[in-house]
Motif scaffolding. Structure first.
Motif, short mmCIF file in Angstrom:
data_model
loop_
_atom_site.label_atom_id
_atom_site.label_comp_id
_atom_site.label_asym_id
_atom_site.label_seq_id
_atom_site.Cartn_x
_atom_site.Cartn_y
_atom_site.Cartn_z
N MET A 1 0.84 -1.21 0.00
CA MET A 1 0.00 0.00 0.00
C MET A 1 0.87 1.26 0.00
SD MET A 1 -3.22 0.28 2.14
CE MET A 1 -4.62 -0.56 2.40
N THR A 2 0.56 2.14 -0.91
CA THR A 2 1.32 3.39 -0.93
C THR A 2 0.66 4.40 -0.02
OG1 THR A 2 0.02 4.28 -2.70
CG2 THR A 2 1.92 2.96 -3.34
N ALA A 3 1.32 5.55 0.12
CA ALA A 3 0.79 6.62 0.98
C ALA A 3 -0.54 7.11 0.43
CB ALA A 3 1.79 7.75 1.06
N ILE A 4 -0.69 7.12 -0.93
CA ILE A 4 -1.92 7.62 -1.53
C ILE A 4 -3.09 6.71 -1.16
CG2 ILE A 4 -3.06 8.17 -3.71
CD1 ILE A 4 -0.34 8.81 -4.85
N ASP A 5 -2.86 5.38 -1.24
CA ASP A 5 -3.92 4.42 -0.85
C ASP A 5 -4.39 4.70 0.57
OD1 ASP A 5 -3.34 3.35 -3.23
OD2 ASP A 5 -2.56 1.45 -2.50
N VAL A 6 -3.40 4.80 1.49
CA VAL A 6 -3.73 5.01 2.90
C VAL A 6 -4.50 6.31 3.07
CG1 VAL A 6 -2.77 5.36 5.19
CG2 VAL A 6 -1.75 3.68 3.66
N ALA A 7 -4.04 7.38 2.39
CA ALA A 7 -4.68 8.69 2.55
C ALA A 7 -6.12 8.62 2.08
CB ALA A 7 -3.91 9.74 1.76
N ILE A 8 -6.37 7.99 0.90
CA ILE A 8 -7.73 7.96 0.37
C ILE A 8 -8.64 7.13 1.27
CG2 ILE A 8 -9.13 7.04 -1.52
CD1 ILE A 8 -7.25 8.16 -3.43
N LEU A 9 -8.14 5.97 1.74
CA LEU A 9 -8.97 5.13 2.62
C LEU A 9 -9.29 5.87 3.91
CD1 LEU A 9 -7.53 1.58 2.10
CD2 LEU A 9 -9.70 2.51 1.33
N LEU A 10 -8.29 6.60 4.42
CA LEU A 10 -8.50 7.35 5.66
C LEU A 10 -9.57 8.43 5.46
CD1 LEU A 10 -7.03 7.15 8.38
CD2 LEU A 10 -5.78 9.22 7.73
N PHE A 11 -9.46 9.16 4.33
CA PHE A 11 -10.46 10.20 4.03
C PHE A 11 -11.85 9.59 3.86
CE2 PHE A 11 -7.00 13.15 2.47
CZ PHE A 11 -7.23 14.09 3.46
N LEU A 12 -11.90 8.40 3.22
CA LEU A 12 -13.20 7.72 3.06
C LEU A 12 -13.83 7.44 4.42
CD1 LEU A 12 -12.74 5.09 0.21
CD2 LEU A 12 -14.47 6.86 0.32
N ALA A 13 -13.01 6.91 5.34
CA ALA A 13 -13.54 6.59 6.67
C ALA A 13 -14.01 7.85 7.39
CB ALA A 13 -12.47 5.87 7.48
N ILE A 14 -13.18 8.90 7.31
CA ILE A 14 -13.55 10.15 8.00
C ILE A 14 -14.86 10.70 7.43
CG2 ILE A 14 -12.87 12.55 8.39
CD1 ILE A 14 -9.97 11.58 8.35
N THR A 15 -14.97 10.71 6.09
CA THR A 15 -16.18 11.23 5.46
C THR A 15 -17.40 10.42 5.87
OG1 THR A 15 -14.72 11.58 3.58
CG2 THR A 15 -17.01 12.12 3.27
N ALA A 16 -17.24 9.08 5.90
CA ALA A 16 -18.37 8.23 6.26
C ALA A 16 -18.86 8.54 7.68
CB ALA A 16 -17.97 6.77 6.15
N VAL A 17 -17.92 8.67 8.61
CA VAL A 17 -18.31 8.96 10.00
C VAL A 17 -18.98 10.34 10.07
CG1 VAL A 17 -17.42 9.36 12.32
CG2 VAL A 17 -16.56 7.46 10.97
N THR A 18 -18.43 11.30 9.31
CA THR A 18 -19.02 12.65 9.32
C THR A 18 -20.46 12.61 8.82
OG1 THR A 18 -16.83 13.40 8.74
CG2 THR A 18 -18.59 15.03 8.64
N ILE A 19 -20.70 11.86 7.72
CA ILE A 19 -22.06 11.78 7.16
C ILE A 19 -23.01 11.20 8.21
CG2 ILE A 19 -23.52 10.68 5.41
CD1 ILE A 19 -21.08 10.70 3.59
N ALA A 20 -22.53 10.18 8.93
CA ALA A 20 -23.40 9.54 9.91
C ALA A 20 -23.72 10.48 11.07
CB ALA A 20 -22.74 8.26 10.43
N ARG A 21 -22.79 11.36 11.43
CA ARG A 21 -22.97 12.16 12.64
C ARG A 21 -23.62 13.52 12.38
NH1 ARG A 21 -21.11 10.31 17.12
NH2 ARG A 21 -21.36 12.36 18.06
N ILE A 22 -23.51 14.02 11.14
CA ILE A 22 -23.93 15.40 10.89
C ILE A 22 -25.46 15.48 10.84
CG2 ILE A 22 -24.10 15.53 8.38
CD1 ILE A 22 -22.06 17.86 8.63
N ARG A 23 -26.03 16.58 11.33
CA ARG A 23 -27.49 16.73 11.35
C ARG A 23 -27.99 17.68 10.27
NH1 ARG A 23 -28.35 12.75 12.46
NH2 ARG A 23 -27.82 11.76 14.41
N ASP A 24 -27.08 18.50 9.72
CA ASP A 24 -27.47 19.40 8.65
C ASP A 24 -27.46 18.61 7.34
OD1 ASP A 24 -27.79 21.30 6.78
OD2 ASP A 24 -26.11 22.57 7.37
N LEU A 25 -28.67 18.39 6.76
CA LEU A 25 -28.76 17.48 5.62
C LEU A 25 -28.06 18.02 4.38
CD1 LEU A 25 -32.38 16.17 5.97
CD2 LEU A 25 -30.27 15.08 6.61
N TRP A 26 -28.08 19.36 4.24
CA TRP A 26 -27.44 19.96 3.08
C TRP A 26 -25.95 19.63 3.09
CZ3 TRP A 26 -24.07 23.49 0.96
CH2 TRP A 26 -24.41 23.94 -0.32
#
Lengths: 194, 155
Positions: A1-26
């Motif tokens: 795994m290169t640094a780019i792979d790790v970075a993208i997977l990390l961003f995916l996880a962060i975005t997913a958690v943010t979507i689940a937690r955020i209350r502003d639908l927009w």
């Protein structure tokens, strides 16, 4: 795994958690767009440009637009769920996650030629397309369009049926017709203004 | 959107290239990555972008709903028609080997290539039309809601 792979997977996880937690639908819709774009980049890293195109156009583009138009019809905030910490659901989620991660340990290496998916249908599939397709180089198109033409016809019919269903549900009958009837006049009027 | 000149100008520059890229993915799909579905969604997103920036009425003038409606079924018809054509030529359904011909060899696609070309064209037409039509259906509702909201306070 290169640094780019790790970075993208990390961003995916962060975005997913943010979507689940955020209350502003927009904001949540915007984050799903970002998630789709990250998935598209991830697909490109996995050497699947076809899937990447589709994900970028459908996920980041069209579905975001459709979600935004839905928000314009409904509302942009979600009611607070009054969530308390519930131990049993939490345990179920953690257990399922652990099982899934345990399952990935048995997965073969990416691109390993002895993968089951590379051995199962026919090892000579890639070689055979050259002769069968008169030298067309794209094996994916050959498989989708020719070897599995029935499947693709079925998929196209599914897309068509889905479109018809959406129109039947959302279309507003006579009003729509009278609007399209009035269209040329109004278009000409706005043309004069410009 | 008349108040956002940068968005309008950038969109006007971008849309031709989006549509051109859609055509490239469609017609080069036999050689490179891509194909009907990808091309369809790229083409439709170009149309939808135009609708977002210049308004629903503008994009409805470019791609009238009545035409798009017919294109939805035309694509499936091209796909299934190719299959029926191969049957009429003596083969099985979707057996493109029977599309072999000797008109302008090297210029017109023939056999499997011609079959794939037609089939992908059918997929592309249907997907473009369905995506655009779904956008019309959603955006039409939003527009109708705004019109209602404007009309209600006056009487």
């Amino acid at each position: 795994m290169t640094a780019i792979d790790v970075a993208i997977l990390l961003f995916l996880a962060i975005t997913a958690v943010t979507i689940a937690r955020i209350r502003d639908l927009w904001a949540a819709v915007m984050f799903t767009g970002i998630y789709s774009f990250l998935s598209a980049s991830w697909m490109l890293l996995l050497d699947a440009p076809d899937v990447s195109f589709t994900e970028a156009a459908v996920g980041a583009g069209i579905s975001t637009v459709l979600m935004l138009s839905t928000l314009a019809l409904t509302g942009t905030t979600e009611k607070a769920s009054g969530a308390k910490f519930r131990p049993i659901p939490f345990m179920v989620v953690v257990l399922t996650g652990c099982m899934l991660i345990y399952g990935t340990l048995d997965m073969p290496q990416i691109g390993d030629p002895s993968d089951p998916i590379h051995i199962h249908p026919s090892p000579s599939f890639v070689e055979r397309t050259q002769g069968d397709m008169h030298g067309l180089p794209n094996v994916v198109t050959a498989v989708l369009g020719s070897y599995r033409g029935y499947d693709t016809l079925g998929e196209t019919t599914v897309v068509f049926t889905a479109g018809i269903a959406v129109l039947l549900i959302l279309r507003r009958g006579k009003e729509e017709d009278s609007k399209t009837g009035g269209r040329p006049g109004s278009a000409a009027a706005s043309g004069d203004n410009a | 959107m008349k108040t956002f000149p940068i968005i309008r100008v950038v969109t006007k520059i971008l849309i031709p290239y989006i549509l051109l890229f859609g055509c490239y993915v469609q017609f080069h799909g036999d050689y490179g990555p891509g194909g009907g579905f990808q091309a369809g969604v790229i083409f439709a997103s170009g149309l939808i972008l135009y609708g977002l920036v210049f308004g629903l009425d503008a994009v409805r003038t470019v791609a009238p709903p009545r035409v798009i409606e017919k294109l939805m079924s035309l694509g499936v018809l091209i796909f299934a028609g190719t299959g029926v054509l191969t049957m009429l030529l003596g083969g099985n359904f979707l057996d493109y080997d029977y599309l072999e011909h000797h008109v302008l060899p090297g210029i017109l696609p023939t056999g499997q290539h011609l079959g794939l070309f037609l089939v992908e064209l059918g997929v592309g037409v249907t997907v473009t039309a369905v995506m655009t039509m779904i956008f019309y259906a959603f955006a039409g509702r939003v527009q109708a809601k705004h019109v209602q909201a404007k009309q209600e306070p006056t009487p």
